[in-house]
Design an enzyme around this catalytic site. Structure first.
Site, PDB file in Angstrom:
ATOM      1  CE  LYS A 232      -3.710   2.232   2.703  1.00 44.52           C
ATOM      2  NZ  LYS A 232      -4.463   2.203   3.984  1.00 44.52           N
TER       3      LYS A 232
ATOM      4  CB  SER B 225      -7.703   4.016   2.968  1.00 43.75           C
ATOM      5  OG  SER B 225      -6.800   3.562   3.974  1.00 43.75           O
TER       6      SER B 225
ATOM      7  CB  SER C  91      -7.824   1.194   6.253  1.00 39.08           C
ATOM      8  OG  SER C  91      -8.457   2.421   6.531  1.00 39.08           O
TER       9      SER C  91
END
Length: 631
Positions: A218, A294, A318
């Site tokens: 990420k 996210s 997330s």
């Protein structure tokens, strides 16, 4: 002085909040979420962002938003006697470890490759399989696993270099299809890592089962040679990446090929994965739907078969939320169990490194590689030695599995559990009933008091930490460059004051007490992962984001305790609903454990995965990097 005297008078009038019981018959009231905020996208959202940033309008709108959504009442008009708890720390002793059954303890400071070998030894014997054909009578779909890659390399059927080439081709194909999975990928760097792994296999000296396996990262986690942008266009320019994050270092030491930086909701400030700068990450099960946020890029990349595992960061669900929406396994350990060194410091006390994997066994392998703090982390947390679950016989017919599951107690807060869309509620009840009837697992009805107040306390905390962390850099470089949804959220974050923040930390103390009381009655708190399946992507939202706190609250409904209280939590896909629209979208079940009980969560998740695997469906978008390449 006047403000001080008024504050004293207000405190004197404010009702004192007594601690509530966690028993089933508790008098604690369950507050159904009633978010009062406009739903906006496109030009209206830009106008709203501008209004909040304008002194006069913002000074009226921001207090009204806080009052209408109970933040003012919860943290300024109620009186808590408990002291603030700033970091979710938990004591431990040997008795905590004795309660975990069928586990293998890892000694502290074990090298990552050795820990990974221990993890692999906890798994059932490897059986080669074809993802397009049923294995052992199980009809459901299953993603390629880390051991699938290692076996293919060791057998000589394919090399890491060939897989890297197919990975690069898949990324290009997914980009053309508008999946928007990655922010950055350096083909030369990927091929260089893969070539080194290919040579190690050629010499018969792979570093571990992870050697040559593609792992995505990420874009909130440092990984050379890339900038860390946090999903923005500006942060990578003002913050230099000097070295890999600690978790990336440990994976590299095991031979993993770090293949690039995945897309994310800008600065983690949203639940959809819609990024106006790098595109909306689309759900591989239905490309018209969101991936979640996210860590949506990492989740969607795993779901699409681009890689068997990816790193994410979980500050408000997330990791688990996009895992639930995309039908993969999302796992975050206890706060302090893994090092956050090299992770963007957007939320110091609620954010934790986590993993997205296509299977529970891969979650175990990734956890084995990454667990353990650095010596300089000890000032924050003091974790006990880690346990790994023995999954050699996860079959429901196993005597050992039946004993472990039969001895477990699930805590269920029914009002909270049922506060979700009907397809999610029905599916989760069926899955829980299947576990109960198969293993006679006990379900204890409990009450989690003040659960909506906890959501608000988390919102104040993550907002205050994020606003403080970004500080001057955001004001000077990020304000005009950010999407409109981020600008709105940043304005709200910046409006929180010291009394609201301290009140939120007092709520953390209360919630740690409530959850500790529940864990005296049960081993695991069970719930759906999200309150709804993946929402549709609105076309107007793709250019500047969207503001929809109603949907956001529904998707985050079950996530908060894992972050605000630092508890280990895991989402496992268990069933795919075919609703009236025949979308067949994934649904996840969430397991929240006692502090440091990661092995128990992985153990139970493996059983649920096995029980419900016949229901799992192949994603609409799927790549098989182990397919034999064309000569």
């Amino acid at each position: 002085m006047v403000e001080t005297l008024e504050g004293v008078k207000l405190a004197a009038r404010a009702p004192r909040m007594e601690m509530m019981s966690t028993d089933e018959d508790s008098k604690a009231e369950y507050l159904y979420v009633d978010v009062k905020a406009p739903v906006l996208a496109g030009f209206p959202l830009k106008c709203f962002a501008w209004l909040l940033e304008t002194g006069l309008a913002g000074s009226f709108l921001l207090p009204k938003l806080k009052k209408d959504n109970l933040i003012t009442k919860t943290f300024l008009e109620l009186r808590y006697e408990e002291p603030p708890m700033y970091i979710p720390q938990y004591a431990h002793d040997d008795s905590d470890h004795i309660q975990e059954q069928m586990v293998r303890r890892l000694e502290p400071h074990t090298m990552p490759a050795v820990s990974v070998e221990c993890g692999v030894n906890c798994l059932p014997p490897y059986v080669a399989r074809n993802i397009n054909k049923p294995v052992g009578g199980v009809k459901g779909f299953g993603h390629r696993t880390i051991r699938d890659y290692a076996h293919a390399y060791s057998s000589g059927r394919i090399t890491p270099t060939q897989v890297a080439e197919q990975f690069i081709s898949a990324i290009e194909d997914s980009r053309k299809a508008g999946m928007n999975l990655f922010i950055a990928m350096d083909s030369g760097d990927v091929l260089s890592q893969a070539a080194a792994a290919t040579e190690r296999y050629k010499q018969g000296k792979p570093l571990s089962v992870l050697d040559g396996v593609p792992i995505a990262v990420k874009d909130e986690i440092d990984c050379l040679p890339y900038r860390t942008t946090g999903g923005t266009t500006w942060l990578g320019k003002v913050r230099e990446v000097k070295e890999d994050a600690e978790a990336v270092k440990r994976l590299r030491s095991c031979g993993a090929v770090m293949v690039g930086k995945t897309n994310m909701h800008e600065l983690g400030m949203g639940t959809t994965g819609i990024n106006p700068h790098y595109g909306a990450t689309r759900n591989p099960h239905n490309i018209l739907r969101v991936s979640g946020g996210s860590s949506g890029g990492s989740s969607a990349a795993v779901a699409a078969g681009i890689c068997p595992a990816a790193l994410g960061v979980d500050g408000g669900g997330s990791v688990r939320m996009p895992a639930g929406l995309c039908g993969v396994v999302g796992f975050k350990p206890t706060f302090g169990r893994t090092s956050n060194a090299g992770v963007l410091p957007l939320n110091w006390t609620v954010g934790m490194l986590g993993t997205l994997t296509g299977s529970v066994e891969d979650a175990l392998i990734m956890y084995a590689a990454m667990h353990g703090p650095r010596p300089d982390d000890d000032i924050v947390s003091f974790p006990p030695p880690a346990n790994l679950p023995l999954l050699k016989d996860p079959d429901e017919a196993s005597t050992n599995t039946a004993k472990v599951m039969g001895d477990l107690k699930f805590a269920k807060f029914s009002k909270w559990f049922d506060d979700c869309d009907e397809p999610v509620r029905n599916a989760c009840h069926r899955a829980l009933q299947l576990v109960q009837t198969t293993f006679n697992t006990k379900v204890v009805e409990v009450t989690i008091p003040e659960i909506e107040e906890m959501r608000l306390a988390h919102f104040v905390t993550i907002g205050s930490e994020c606003c403080t962390s970004l500080g001057v850099d955001y004001r000077e470089s990020g304000l005009k460059a950010s999407g409109a949804d981020v600008r709105v959220t940043s304005s709200i974050y910046g409006s929180f004051n010291n009394r609201e923040f301290i009140g939120a930390q007092r709520m953390r103390f209360r919630q740690m007490h409530y959850h500790n009381e529940i864990f005296k009655k049960a081993n695991i708190i069970i719930s759906p992962t999200t309150g709804a399946t993946a929402p549709l992507i609105r076309r107007a939202a793709e250019k500047c984001g969207e503001l929809d706190y109603v949907v956001g609250a529904k998707l985050m409904r079950y996530q908060i305790a894992g972050n605000f209280l630092g508890l280990p939590a895991l989402s496992v896909p268990f069933e795919f609903q075919v609703g009236h629209d025949a979308d067949g979208l994934p649904i996840g079940m969430q397991l929240i454990g006692r502090p440091w009980s990661e092995a128990t969560l992985l153990q139970v998740a493996a059983v649920i995965e096995r029980l419900c695997s016949p229901f799992q469906r192949r994603p609409e978008v799927l790549y098989d990097l182990l397919s034999t390449p064309n000569k």
